[in-house]
Scaffold this active site. Structure first.
Site, PDB file in Angstrom:
ATOM      1  N   LYS A 174     -18.181   2.920   0.227  1.00 60.11           N
ATOM      2  CA  LYS A 174     -18.558   2.298  -1.048  1.00 60.11           C
ATOM      3  C   LYS A 174     -19.251   0.968  -0.745  1.00 60.11           C
ATOM      4  O   LYS A 174     -18.626  -0.019  -0.392  1.00 60.11           O
ATOM      5  CB  LYS A 174     -17.329   2.046  -1.941  1.00 60.11           C
ATOM      6  CG  LYS A 174     -17.732   1.924  -3.374  1.00 60.11           C
ATOM      7  CD  LYS A 174     -17.448   0.679  -4.183  1.00 60.11           C
ATOM      8  CE  LYS A 174     -17.535  -0.706  -3.853  1.00 60.11           C
ATOM      9  NZ  LYS A 174     -18.737  -1.420  -4.317  1.00 60.11           N
ATOM     10  N   GLU A 249     -12.112  -8.242   7.008  1.00 61.67           N
ATOM     11  CA  GLU A 249     -12.908  -9.378   7.488  1.00 61.67           C
ATOM     12  C   GLU A 249     -13.327 -10.152   6.262  1.00 61.67           C
ATOM     13  O   GLU A 249     -13.957  -9.593   5.361  1.00 61.67           O
ATOM     14  CB  GLU A 249     -14.138  -8.882   8.263  1.00 61.67           C
ATOM     15  CG  GLU A 249     -13.821  -8.295   9.611  1.00 61.67           C
ATOM     16  CD  GLU A 249     -13.086  -9.250  10.528  1.00 61.67           C
ATOM     17  OE1 GLU A 249     -13.189 -10.478  10.348  1.00 61.67           O
ATOM     18  OE2 GLU A 249     -12.362  -8.764  11.408  1.00 61.67           O
ATOM     19  N   GLU A 384     -14.960 -22.045   0.604  1.00 65.20           N
ATOM     20  CA  GLU A 384     -16.190 -21.327   0.948  1.00 65.20           C
ATOM     21  C   GLU A 384     -17.146 -21.392  -0.247  1.00 65.20           C
ATOM     22  O   GLU A 384     -16.772 -21.062  -1.369  1.00 65.20           O
ATOM     23  CB  GLU A 384     -15.894 -19.863   1.274  1.00 65.20           C
ATOM     24  CG  GLU A 384     -17.149 -19.140   1.752  1.00 65.20           C
ATOM     25  CD  GLU A 384     -16.920 -17.662   2.067  1.00 65.20           C
ATOM     26  OE1 GLU A 384     -16.374 -16.944   1.215  1.00 65.20           O
ATOM     27  OE2 GLU A 384     -17.316 -17.230   3.173  1.00 65.20           O
TER      28      GLU A 384
HETATM   29  P1  NAP Z   1     -16.528  -9.236  -2.575  1.00 68.90           P
HETATM   30  O1  NAP Z   1     -16.791  -9.638  -3.963  1.00 68.90           O
HETATM   31  O2  NAP Z   1     -15.146  -9.413  -2.050  1.00 68.90           O
HETATM   32  O3  NAP Z   1     -16.979  -7.686  -2.469  1.00 68.90           O
HETATM   33  C1  NAP Z   1     -16.954  -6.969  -1.253  1.00 68.90           C
HETATM   34  C2  NAP Z   1     -16.873  -5.483  -1.553  1.00 68.90           C
HETATM   35  O4  NAP Z   1     -15.613  -5.212  -2.193  1.00 68.90           O
HETATM   36  C3  NAP Z   1     -17.950  -4.991  -2.525  1.00 68.90           C
HETATM   37  O5  NAP Z   1     -18.297  -3.674  -2.196  1.00 68.90           O
HETATM   38  C4  NAP Z   1     -17.219  -5.040  -3.852  1.00 68.90           C
HETATM   39  O6  NAP Z   1     -17.814  -4.210  -4.829  1.00 68.90           O
HETATM   40  C5  NAP Z   1     -15.845  -4.558  -3.438  1.00 68.90           C
HETATM   41  N1  NAP Z   1     -14.758  -4.930  -4.349  1.00 68.90           N
HETATM   42  C6  NAP Z   1     -14.715  -5.926  -5.247  1.00 68.90           C
HETATM   43  N2  NAP Z   1     -13.524  -5.916  -5.904  1.00 68.90           N
HETATM   44  C7  NAP Z   1     -12.800  -4.886  -5.395  1.00 68.90           C
HETATM   45  C8  NAP Z   1     -11.492  -4.352  -5.652  1.00 68.90           C
HETATM   46  N3  NAP Z   1     -10.693  -4.885  -6.551  1.00 68.90           N
HETATM   47  N4  NAP Z   1     -11.082  -3.277  -4.925  1.00 68.90           N
HETATM   48  C9  NAP Z   1     -11.878  -2.727  -3.987  1.00 68.90           C
HETATM   49  N5  NAP Z   1     -13.138  -3.178  -3.713  1.00 68.90           N
HETATM   50  C10 NAP Z   1     -13.585  -4.253  -4.394  1.00 68.90           C
HETATM   51  O7  NAP Z   1     -17.507  -9.981  -1.557  1.00 68.90           O
HETATM   52  P2  NAP Z   1     -19.095 -10.148  -1.667  1.00 68.90           P
HETATM   53  O8  NAP Z   1     -19.392 -11.158  -2.725  1.00 68.90           O
HETATM   54  O9  NAP Z   1     -19.741  -8.821  -1.726  1.00 68.90           O
HETATM   55  O10 NAP Z   1     -19.458 -10.762  -0.210  1.00 68.90           O
HETATM   56  C11 NAP Z   1     -19.316 -12.110   0.099  1.00 68.90           C
HETATM   57  C12 NAP Z   1     -18.009 -12.391   0.810  1.00 68.90           C
HETATM   58  O11 NAP Z   1     -17.904 -11.570   1.962  1.00 68.90           O
HETATM   59  C13 NAP Z   1     -17.892 -13.820   1.331  1.00 68.90           C
HETATM   60  O12 NAP Z   1     -16.606 -14.321   1.077  1.00 68.90           O
HETATM   61  C14 NAP Z   1     -18.122 -13.681   2.825  1.00 68.90           C
HETATM   62  O13 NAP Z   1     -17.555 -14.696   3.620  1.00 68.90           O
HETATM   63  C15 NAP Z   1     -17.510 -12.353   3.080  1.00 68.90           C
HETATM   64  N6  NAP Z   1     -18.025 -11.764   4.317  1.00 68.90           N
HETATM   65  C16 NAP Z   1     -17.206 -11.738   5.412  1.00 68.90           C
HETATM   66  C17 NAP Z   1     -17.682 -11.241   6.617  1.00 68.90           C
HETATM   67  C18 NAP Z   1     -16.808 -11.183   7.844  1.00 68.90           C
HETATM   68  O14 NAP Z   1     -17.110 -10.406   8.738  1.00 68.90           O
HETATM   69  N7  NAP Z   1     -15.756 -11.989   7.936  1.00 68.90           N
HETATM   70  C19 NAP Z   1     -19.001 -10.756   6.699  1.00 68.90           C
HETATM   71  C20 NAP Z   1     -19.801 -10.814   5.563  1.00 68.90           C
HETATM   72  C21 NAP Z   1     -19.297 -11.307   4.366  1.00 68.90           C
HETATM   73  P3  NAP Z   1     -18.898  -4.859  -5.844  1.00 68.90           P
HETATM   74  O15 NAP Z   1     -20.080  -5.200  -5.036  1.00 68.90           O
HETATM   75  O16 NAP Z   1     -19.159  -3.780  -6.815  1.00 68.90           O
HETATM   76  O17 NAP Z   1     -18.221  -6.051  -6.462  1.00 68.90           O
END
Ligand code: NAP
Length: 493
Positions: A174, A249, A384
């Site tokens: 997903k 992550e 962050e």
């Molecule tokens: P996010 O809002 O947490 O979303 C990540 C993924 O999870 C998306 O596919 C999202 O779908 C899905 N998701 C959201 N709510 C969910 C739930 N309740 N249950 C299951 N899945 C759910 O993060 P983002 O805004 O896409 O990405 C930015 C974040 O990722 C930042 O905090 C960044 O630091 C982190 N990140 C970490 C790494 C690492 O390796 N440590 C690498 C890259 C990014 P939707 O898109 O439909 O909301």
């Protein structure tokens, strides 16, 4: 405009509901690059069922043979690199050079994991008893839910898909609802390399619905998640109650320490790339620059000058340095943090506004922003932000710099020419990745990637043993007694 479908059991299909997500281009917010289905329970169930059905066959395919399919996928992604990179840049907003490197990372991990098919090693050790073997073997875990963010639309999915596949797992993927077009193209190329039906299924939809239905599905054995700490923590609680394997992550608040003996030119160049590359939308972005007071003035002025020369613009133009933020919500979040920083008493020495000149007003651009006079306990130094904003913090020595703690622990860096400073930083920085004389970004796929504390839980990504292979395999220990008699360990000699 590209119409993306789900891909389940070897066929493209619509979702049960006719609702769709529109994927917009962040540089021109009214222009849609594609649409994708908003999947619900029926679609998630179908995808998990297909992955479950395919698992016994796929896990029985010899790993070197699985590796041959992965190798073909790597070759095919390489052929499509430019096309995919342009989709990534248009849909996510990173500049085209970074779009290419996003895809290159996917290619690198595909080749690496193809080779892993001839390794996947565990241990053989001597037994304390004669006529007895002791060994461990790696086994596939089962059906994995892969849930990914938008900031690396091909690299992060590839970091999960290739190791999961080489280990013999089947997948329901997903992707982020902000980058469905890039994700679908990647999945299509991998499937076209010859994966049997049901091995890699794609389900589009929102995190709140499709993501959480998938993660909590009874027939999912493991979850590999990359995204925010908030969502990751929710998934961790869920998986604990459901006893699923999980690795998360998550976010970062990564420091570059610049010591008084550092080469300032190198540190400025590194800080520029670390803070403003990908418009600061990397989990490893250098959002804190911790500078020794003896060089604070020289460093700050050189850094401000270099950052003020960065060119904002269309990510697909080769001469753009900084692209837009992913969406309006993220842009407003960064603008809010600029207000917070100012109200906390930090000094804004560059940027601080939405950039609107010319066609920039069509997208979500924010000027590269630098705060000085930041104290370690301010919110802009702790939380962050995920945008082109960095905070300069003054310190008196290395101990003071290392003591600047946050809840996150992903990447950290030090610029120094002193071998002792380097060794102390390597030992004492509380982070999963430490860079010496390089910024906080620049990981390579052949070593594990992941953070400490709120940045990462479970196994690390990438790398082989100790990294992604541990994430996607379980170890079975086997004792074979061929002595022809009962032998009691720790009792018979
Ligand atoms: P996010 O809002 O947490 O979303 C990540 C993924 O999870 C998306 O596919 C999202 O779908 C899905 N998701 C959201 N709510 C969910 C739930 N309740 N249950 C299951 N899945 C759910 O993060 P983002 O805004 O896409 O990405 C930015 C974040 O990722 C930042 O905090 C960044 O630091 C982190 N990140 C970490 C790494 C690492 O390796 N440590 C690498 C890259 C990014 P939707 O898109 O439909 O909301």
């Amino acid at each position: 405009m590209k119409k993306v479908n789900n891909y389940i059991d070897g066929s493209y299909c619509k979702a049960e509901s006719s609702k769709t997500i529109r994927s917009l281009t962040p540089a021109h917010s009214t222009v849609a690059i594609g649409t994708a289905p908003l999947s619900g329970a029926v679609d998630v169930d179908r995808a998990v069922e297909a992955a479950r059905k395919a698992f016994p066959f796929w896990r029985a395919v010899p790993a070197p043979k699985r590796g041959e399919i992965l190798y073909r996928a790597a070759e095919n992604i390489l052929k499509e690199k430019e096309e995919l990179a342009r989709i990534v840049s248009a849909e996510m907003g990173k500049i085209i050079a970074e779009g290419r490197s996003d895809v290159q990372e996917a290619i690198d991990i595909a080749y690496y994991m193809a080779g892993e098919g001839r390794r996947l090693s565990a241990e053989t050790v001597p037994s304390e008893l004669a006529g007895k073997d002791c060994k461990s073997v790696r086994e596939a875990i089962g059906v994995f839910a892969l849930i990914t963010p938008w900031n690396f639309p091909t690299a992060i999915p590839a970091w999960k898909i290739f190791p999961a596949l080489i280990a013999g797992n089947t997948i329901v993927f997903k992707p982020s609802s902000y980058t469905p077009v890039a994700a679908a193209r990647l999945a299509q190329i991998i499937n076209d390399a010859g994966l049997p039906p049901g091995v890699l299924n794609l389900v589009n939809g929102s995190g709140e619905e499709a993501g959480s239905l998938l993660a909590s599905h009874d027939d999912i054995d493991g979850i590999s998640f990359t995204g925010s700490s908030k969502v990751g923590e929710g998934l961790l609680k869920l998986s604990a109650s459901l006893t699923k394997e999980i690795s998360c992550e998550m976010g970062g608040k990564n420091p570059i320490i610049v010591m008084d003996d550092a080469r300032i030119d190198l540190a400025v160049e590194g800080a520029l790339w670390g803070a403003f590359g990908t418009a600061g939308q990397r989990c490893t972005a250098s959002s804190r620059i911790i500078v020794h007071r003896d060089i604070l003035e020289n460093f700050t002025e050189a850094f401000r000058k270099a950052a003020s020369a960065l060119k904002l613009g269309d990510p697909l133009s080769e001469d753009t340095d900084v692209g837009p933020l992913i969406n309006e919500e993220q842009m407003n979040k960064v603008l809010k943090y600029i207000e917070i920083g100012t109200s906390e008493g930090a000094s804004l020495i560059l940027g601080g506004r939405r950039a609107t000149g010319g066609s920039l007003s069509e997208g979500y651009f924010i000027e590269p922003t630098i705060f000085t006079g930041v104290r370690g306990n301010m919110r802009i130094a702790q939380e962050e932000i995920f945008g082109p904003l960095t905070a300069i913090i003054e310190v008196k020595d290395l101990e003071d710099a290392i003591a600047n703690g946050v809840d996150y622990g992903l990447a950290s860096s030090i610029y120094t020419q002193d071998v002792n400073n380097s060794a102390i930083a390597e030992r004492d920085l509380d982070a999963g990745i430490v860079y010496i004389n390089a910024p906080t970004i620049g990981a390579e796929i052949q070593l594990p990637f992941g953070g400490y504390k709120k940045s990462g839980l479970g196994h690390k990504e990438a790398g082989g043993m100790g990294g992604a292979i541990d994430m996607f395999t379980k170890l079975k220990v086997i004792y074979r007694d061929f002595s022809g008699k009962l032998q009691k360990a720790q009792m018979d000699s």
